[in-house]
Design an enzyme around this catalytic site. Structure first.
Site, short mmCIF file in Angstrom:
data_model
loop_
_atom_site.label_atom_id
_atom_site.label_comp_id
_atom_site.label_asym_id
_atom_site.label_seq_id
_atom_site.Cartn_x
_atom_site.Cartn_y
_atom_site.Cartn_z
N SER A 162 -78.41 -36.79 19.59
CA SER A 162 -78.59 -38.10 18.95
C SER A 162 -77.64 -39.10 19.59
O SER A 162 -76.61 -38.73 20.16
CB SER A 162 -78.27 -37.94 17.48
OG SER A 162 -77.76 -39.14 16.94
N SER A 163 -77.98 -40.38 19.44
CA SER A 163 -77.13 -41.43 20.03
C SER A 163 -75.75 -41.50 19.36
O SER A 163 -74.85 -42.15 19.88
CB SER A 163 -77.82 -42.79 19.92
OG SER A 163 -78.16 -43.06 18.58
N CYS A 164 -75.57 -40.80 18.24
CA CYS A 164 -74.25 -40.87 17.58
C CYS A 164 -73.20 -40.01 18.29
O CYS A 164 -72.05 -39.98 17.88
CB CYS A 164 -74.35 -40.51 16.11
SG CYS A 164 -74.58 -38.77 15.83
N TYR A 183 -71.44 -34.34 12.68
CA TYR A 183 -72.71 -34.14 13.37
C TYR A 183 -72.53 -34.37 14.87
O TYR A 183 -73.02 -33.60 15.71
CB TYR A 183 -73.72 -35.12 12.77
CG TYR A 183 -75.10 -35.06 13.36
CD1 TYR A 183 -75.96 -34.01 13.07
CD2 TYR A 183 -75.57 -36.08 14.19
CE1 TYR A 183 -77.24 -33.97 13.59
CE2 TYR A 183 -76.85 -36.05 14.71
CZ TYR A 183 -77.68 -34.99 14.41
OH TYR A 183 -78.95 -34.96 14.94
N LYS A 201 -73.18 -31.83 18.06
CA LYS A 201 -74.15 -32.14 19.12
C LYS A 201 -73.49 -32.22 20.50
O LYS A 201 -74.08 -31.81 21.51
CB LYS A 201 -74.88 -33.45 18.79
CG LYS A 201 -75.84 -33.33 17.61
CD LYS A 201 -76.97 -32.38 17.95
CE LYS A 201 -77.91 -32.13 16.80
NZ LYS A 201 -78.96 -31.16 17.13
N HIS A 239 -82.54 -41.70 6.50
CA HIS A 239 -82.12 -42.77 7.40
C HIS A 239 -82.67 -44.10 6.88
O HIS A 239 -83.47 -44.14 5.95
CB HIS A 239 -82.60 -42.49 8.82
CG HIS A 239 -81.93 -41.34 9.46
ND1 HIS A 239 -82.47 -40.08 9.48
CD2 HIS A 239 -80.73 -41.23 10.08
CE1 HIS A 239 -81.64 -39.25 10.08
NE2 HIS A 239 -80.58 -39.92 10.46
O1 GFB Z 1 -80.11 -44.87 9.48
P1 GFB Z 1 -78.72 -44.78 8.99
O2 GFB Z 1 -78.51 -44.02 7.72
O3 GFB Z 1 -77.78 -44.14 10.06
O4 GFB Z 1 -78.15 -46.26 8.73
P2 GFB Z 1 -76.90 -44.58 11.32
C1 GFB Z 1 -78.32 -47.30 9.65
C2 GFB Z 1 -77.80 -48.60 9.06
O5 GFB Z 1 -78.68 -49.00 8.01
C3 GFB Z 1 -76.40 -48.53 8.43
C4 GFB Z 1 -77.94 -49.38 6.88
O6 GFB Z 1 -75.72 -49.71 8.74
C5 GFB Z 1 -76.72 -48.46 6.94
O7 GFB Z 1 -75.67 -48.98 6.13
N1 GFB Z 1 -78.75 -49.24 5.67
C6 GFB Z 1 -79.17 -50.28 4.88
C7 GFB Z 1 -79.18 -48.10 5.10
N2 GFB Z 1 -79.82 -49.83 3.80
C8 GFB Z 1 -79.85 -48.48 3.92
C9 GFB Z 1 -80.40 -47.46 3.07
O8 GFB Z 1 -80.97 -47.70 2.03
N3 GFB Z 1 -80.25 -46.16 3.53
C10 GFB Z 1 -79.62 -45.86 4.70
N4 GFB Z 1 -79.52 -44.57 5.08
N5 GFB Z 1 -79.04 -46.81 5.49
C11 GFB Z 1 -77.07 -42.08 11.70
C12 GFB Z 1 -76.08 -40.95 11.76
O9 GFB Z 1 -76.29 -43.21 11.71
O10 GFB Z 1 -77.91 -42.12 12.81
C13 GFB Z 1 -76.73 -39.67 12.12
O11 GFB Z 1 -75.43 -40.88 10.51
C14 GFB Z 1 -77.70 -39.81 13.28
O12 GFB Z 1 -75.75 -38.75 12.45
C15 GFB Z 1 -78.62 -40.98 13.10
O13 GFB Z 1 -76.98 -39.96 14.48
C16 GFB Z 1 -79.53 -41.23 14.27
O14 GFB Z 1 -77.75 -45.15 12.42
O15 GFB Z 1 -75.76 -45.44 10.92
#
Ligand code: GFB
Length: 318
Positions: free
Chosen positions: A113-115, A142, A146, A185
């Site tokens: 993943s890009s993280c 995570y 990875k 996500h």
């Molecule tokens: O997709 P996400 O959970 O993961 O969150 P990451 C992306 C952005 O969306 C963050 C915002 O800035 C969240 O605060 N966001 C806004 C929300 N509303 C929401 C909501 O209702 N739910 C969620 N989940 N986010 C993940 C990593 O990071 O990316 C994993 O934690 C993995 O390890 C994945 O690498 C691809 O993009 O921040």
């Protein structure tokens, strides 16, 4: 090492993690290839148990493995289950990669993943940014698992000549996504919330954080297509980014989702929730130079994902 392009014709291909969003998309994509797809059911093979994985690989002898099985989740799930994100992912990848080596699997494509990249990596992020700075704390468990997987593939390649490669997709969305608000996500979460807002006639859509972070979103069917392309056309030590080089803010994404759902609501930001990495746009020029590009635009992809969610809402809804 296999000659390129690596042919899938007549090959047994194990998609590890076939029930997940990415694994199921790879299975769909492989229907267009002249190969036999094999899967392991969770009830029979716990990928965290070495002897079970070894037995499965020894018996089924896949020529090619897509290692799409992983403990995954959004920003909150990563922060809530650090032990699972670190241990389960290390165990799964150690077991599958080692079993592939012991049973002379011809090729393995490991998914990350890009993280994996540093929180403040220069944008767009090139593959060589790996291990050049501190990770984003919300997903370091995570990410560390990875990164270990990438290194394990490199180590087996160097020491034993295994044709194991690593692919790092950007943020993904699409059919089969996890729609549980606690663990999903962002795209799936905002879709559930937008549909509920429409049904309830609510005027606001709750968005975690500031809405300012920038993310690059790739449809999972495009990702699966890229992974099959990588199996056929890529064989190298270094991992390869899977994206297309354009991002947008979370607020802009929320608006696209509201448009797809067909509801007008204003965005209500919740600063008590984390933003995570400010930006993680990947430089995917190496993949583009090999001749791959995505086909599904974000608006079209979101509509497709919404149709899947509505058709599967009963079982997908949190
Ligand atoms: O997709 P996400 O959970 O993961 O969150 P990451 C992306 C952005 O969306 C963050 C915002 O800035 C969240 O605060 N966001 C806004 C929300 N509303 C929401 C909501 O209702 N739910 C969620 N989940 N986010 C993940 C990593 O990071 O990316 C994993 O934690 C993995 O390890 C994945 O690498 C691809 O993009 O921040």
């Amino acid at each position: 090492m296999n000659a390129l392009p690596y042919s899938l014709k007549g090959k047994r291909v194990w998609v590890a993690g076939h029930k997940g969003m990415v694994g199921s998309a790879i299975v769909r994509r492989l229907e267009r290839e002249d190969c036999e797809v094999i899967v392991s059911e969770r009830t029979q093979v716990d990928l965290r148990r070495q002897e079970q994985v070894e037995r499965f690989v020894k018996e089924r002898r896949p020529h090619l493995i897509f290692l799409a099985a992983a403990k995954v989740g959004g920003i909150l799930a990563n922060a809530s289950y650090p032990a699972d994100f670190l241990f389960d992912n290390l165990a799964i990848q150690n077991n599958v990669i080692d079993a592939a080596y012991r049973n002379e699997t011809e090729k393995l494509v490991f998914l990350g993943s890009s993280c994996i990249y540093p929180k403040l990596a220069p944008q767009p992020i090139k593959e060589d940014a790996l291990l050049t700075g501190p990770l984003e704390p919300t997903n370091e468990w995570y990410a560390i698992a990875k990164i270990a997987g990438i290194k394990l593939c490199q180590a087996y390649r160097r020491q034993y000549g295994c044709d194991f490669v690593s692919a790092m997709p950007t943020n993904l969305y699409g059919p089969g996504d996890n729609f549980n608000l606690e663990t999903s996500h962002v795209a799936a979460a905002l879709m559930v919330k937008a549909v509920r807002a429409k049904e309830a006639g609510t005027q606001t859509l709750e968005v975690w954080g500031s809405g300012k972070p920038l993310r690059e979103f790739l449809h999972v069917d495009d990702c699966a297509d890229a992974l099959v392309f990588i199996a056929q056309h890529y064989s190298a030590d270094e991992h390869i980014n899977v994206g297309f080089g354009r991002d947008l803010s979370i607020a802009e994404l929320a608006q696209i989702i509201l448009d797809a759902v067909g509801t007008k609501a204003s965005l209500a930001f919740d600063p008590s929730k984390p933003d995570g990495t400010p930006r993680k746009l990947m430089d995917s020029s190496r993949l583009a130079a090999l001749g791959w590009k995505p086909k599904i635009g974000l608006r079209e992809g979101m509509k497709q994902m919404l149709a899947w969610y509505l058709a599967n809402a009963a079982k997908a809804r949190a």
